[in-house]
Scaffold this active site. Structure first.
Site, PDB file in Angstrom:
ATOM      1  N   LYS A   1       0.816  -1.226   0.000  1.00  0.00           N
ATOM      2  CA  LYS A   1       0.000   0.000   0.000  1.00  0.00           C
ATOM      3  C   LYS A   1       0.843   1.266   0.000  1.00  0.00           C
ATOM      4  O   LYS A   1       0.580   2.185  -0.753  1.00  0.00           O
ATOM      5  CB  LYS A   1      -0.874   0.043   1.259  1.00  0.00           C
ATOM      6  CG  LYS A   1      -2.188  -0.620   1.145  1.00  0.00           C
ATOM      7  CD  LYS A   1      -2.932  -0.469   2.449  1.00  0.00           C
ATOM      8  CE  LYS A   1      -2.055  -0.907   3.591  1.00  0.00           C
ATOM      9  NZ  LYS A   1      -2.264  -0.351   4.877  1.00  0.00           N
TER      10      LYS A   1
ATOM     11  N   ARG B   1      11.937  -4.224   5.051  1.00  0.00           N
ATOM     12  CA  ARG B   1      11.564  -2.862   4.666  1.00  0.00           C
ATOM     13  C   ARG B   1      12.378  -1.838   5.460  1.00  0.00           C
ATOM     14  O   ARG B   1      12.665  -2.028   6.630  1.00  0.00           O
ATOM     15  CB  ARG B   1      10.072  -2.644   4.939  1.00  0.00           C
ATOM     16  CG  ARG B   1       9.644  -1.195   4.736  1.00  0.00           C
ATOM     17  CD  ARG B   1       8.181  -1.052   4.626  1.00  0.00           C
ATOM     18  NE  ARG B   1       7.508  -1.190   5.912  1.00  0.00           N
ATOM     19  CZ  ARG B   1       6.201  -0.962   6.066  1.00  0.00           C
ATOM     20  NH1 ARG B   1       5.462  -0.631   5.030  1.00  0.00           N
ATOM     21  NH2 ARG B   1       5.641  -1.104   7.248  1.00  0.00           N
TER      22      ARG B   1
HETATM   23  P1  AMP Z   1       0.219   1.419   9.186  1.00  0.00           P
HETATM   24  O1  AMP Z   1       1.336   2.341   8.858  1.00  0.00           O
HETATM   25  O2  AMP Z   1      -0.996   1.687   8.349  1.00  0.00           O
HETATM   26  O3  AMP Z   1       0.623  -0.033   9.199  1.00  0.00           O
HETATM   27  O4  AMP Z   1      -0.243   1.772  10.713  1.00  0.00           O
HETATM   28  C1  AMP Z   1       0.669   1.638  11.798  1.00  0.00           C
HETATM   29  C2  AMP Z   1      -0.076   1.559  13.115  1.00  0.00           C
HETATM   30  O5  AMP Z   1      -0.911   2.734  13.303  1.00  0.00           O
HETATM   31  C3  AMP Z   1      -1.049   0.400  13.276  1.00  0.00           C
HETATM   32  O6  AMP Z   1      -0.409  -0.794  13.661  1.00  0.00           O
HETATM   33  C4  AMP Z   1      -1.984   0.937  14.359  1.00  0.00           C
HETATM   34  O7  AMP Z   1      -1.379   0.909  15.641  1.00  0.00           O
HETATM   35  C5  AMP Z   1      -2.123   2.406  13.965  1.00  0.00           C
HETATM   36  N1  AMP Z   1      -3.243   2.591  12.992  1.00  0.00           N
HETATM   37  C6  AMP Z   1      -3.129   2.964  11.682  1.00  0.00           C
HETATM   38  N2  AMP Z   1      -4.330   3.008  11.083  1.00  0.00           N
HETATM   39  C7  AMP Z   1      -5.251   2.673  12.045  1.00  0.00           C
HETATM   40  C8  AMP Z   1      -6.676   2.526  12.057  1.00  0.00           C
HETATM   41  N3  AMP Z   1      -7.426   2.735  10.965  1.00  0.00           N
HETATM   42  N4  AMP Z   1      -7.271   2.169  13.220  1.00  0.00           N
HETATM   43  C9  AMP Z   1      -6.561   1.954  14.341  1.00  0.00           C
HETATM   44  N5  AMP Z   1      -5.221   2.039  14.396  1.00  0.00           N
HETATM   45  C10 AMP Z   1      -4.552   2.401  13.261  1.00  0.00           C
END
Ligand code: AMP
Length: 208
Positions: free
Chosen positions: A13, A123
């Site tokens: 993504k 990564r």
């Molecule tokens: P990502 O970079 O999208 O993998 O997000 C990293 C971390 O941010 C996740 O593991 C969650 O702790 C938090 N996070 C991101 N998006 C969400 C969401 N939609 N709902 C809840 N926590 C989120």
């Protein structure tokens, strides 16, 4: 166009979202980036979300929905990292309907767990501008240094195999419900997330 890019952590993504936002000429809204930035700045939001993020657990729906509501408008955007569960999907619908708006398409990058563990543990991201690299498939020109801004590349705290597995199980638990929700609205497009970056990007463009 208002598009959601949906997929497991490590589905690609982060890479596709930048390419696609440029292609569509819309703003990218990456919830994970917004939260990481808050943690870096040690803002009150950052202090609230830090522990959850480092463990690979989700932040509360109420909090992230508030962040989205503050960052979204009725113009075109490409949303990444939200919604992550059915309640968030419904909340997003509510937020947009207040602006007489709705999502046009949901692109699902479909990928298996082992590919994700392999990808994420190798990564690296730029600690400054957030650019993504991979030690094997997308290395920076100079080891450990960002091509875009020259700052140091780091490994995200949640990109280790144990936390990755936890993030995967959090993801699959909710993913099917979200997919069904958008499938019923005829908004879902499934894309095979395996292969190289260009190949996947071409698949997405074809569907849009
Ligand atoms: P990502 O970079 O999208 O993998 O997000 C990293 C971390 O941010 C996740 O593991 C969650 O702790 C938090 N996070 C991101 N998006 C969400 C969401 N939609 N709902 C809840 N926590 C989120």
């Amino acid at each position: 166009m208002r598009v959601i890019l949906f997929g497991a952590p490590g589905s690609g993504k982060g890479t596709q979202v930048t390419l696609l936002a440029n292609f569509l000429g819309v703003r990218k809204i990456s919830l994970g980036d917004i939260l990481r930035e808050a943690v870096k700045k040690d803002s009150s939001l950052g202090q609230e979300v830090k522990i959850h993020m480092e463990r690979g657990a989700l932040v509360s729906d109420e909090l992230v929905s508030r962040v989205i509501e503050e960052n979204i408008d009725d113009k075109g955007f490409l949303l990444d990292g939200y919604p992550r569960n059915l309640d968030q999907a419904k909340k997003l619908e509510e937020i947009l309907s207040k602006k007489n708006s709705d999502i046009d398409r949901v692109i699902y990058l479909d990928i298996d767990e082992q590919t994700i563990v392999d990808r994420l543990s190798q990564r690296r991201i730029c600690g400054s501008c957030g650019a993504n690299y991979h030690l094997v498939s997308l290395p920076s020109e100079k080891e450990g240094v960002c091509d875009a801004c020259g700052k140091e590349l780091v490994q995200r705290k949640d990109d280790n195999p144990e936390v990755i597995k936890k993030r995967w199980s959090v993801f699959v638990n909710e993913a099917n419900k979200i997919l069904e929700f958008y499938e019923n609205k005829n908004k879902l497009v499934r894309i095979d997330g395996r292969g190289d970056i260009k190949e996947i990007f071409e698949r997405i463009k074809k569907e849009l």
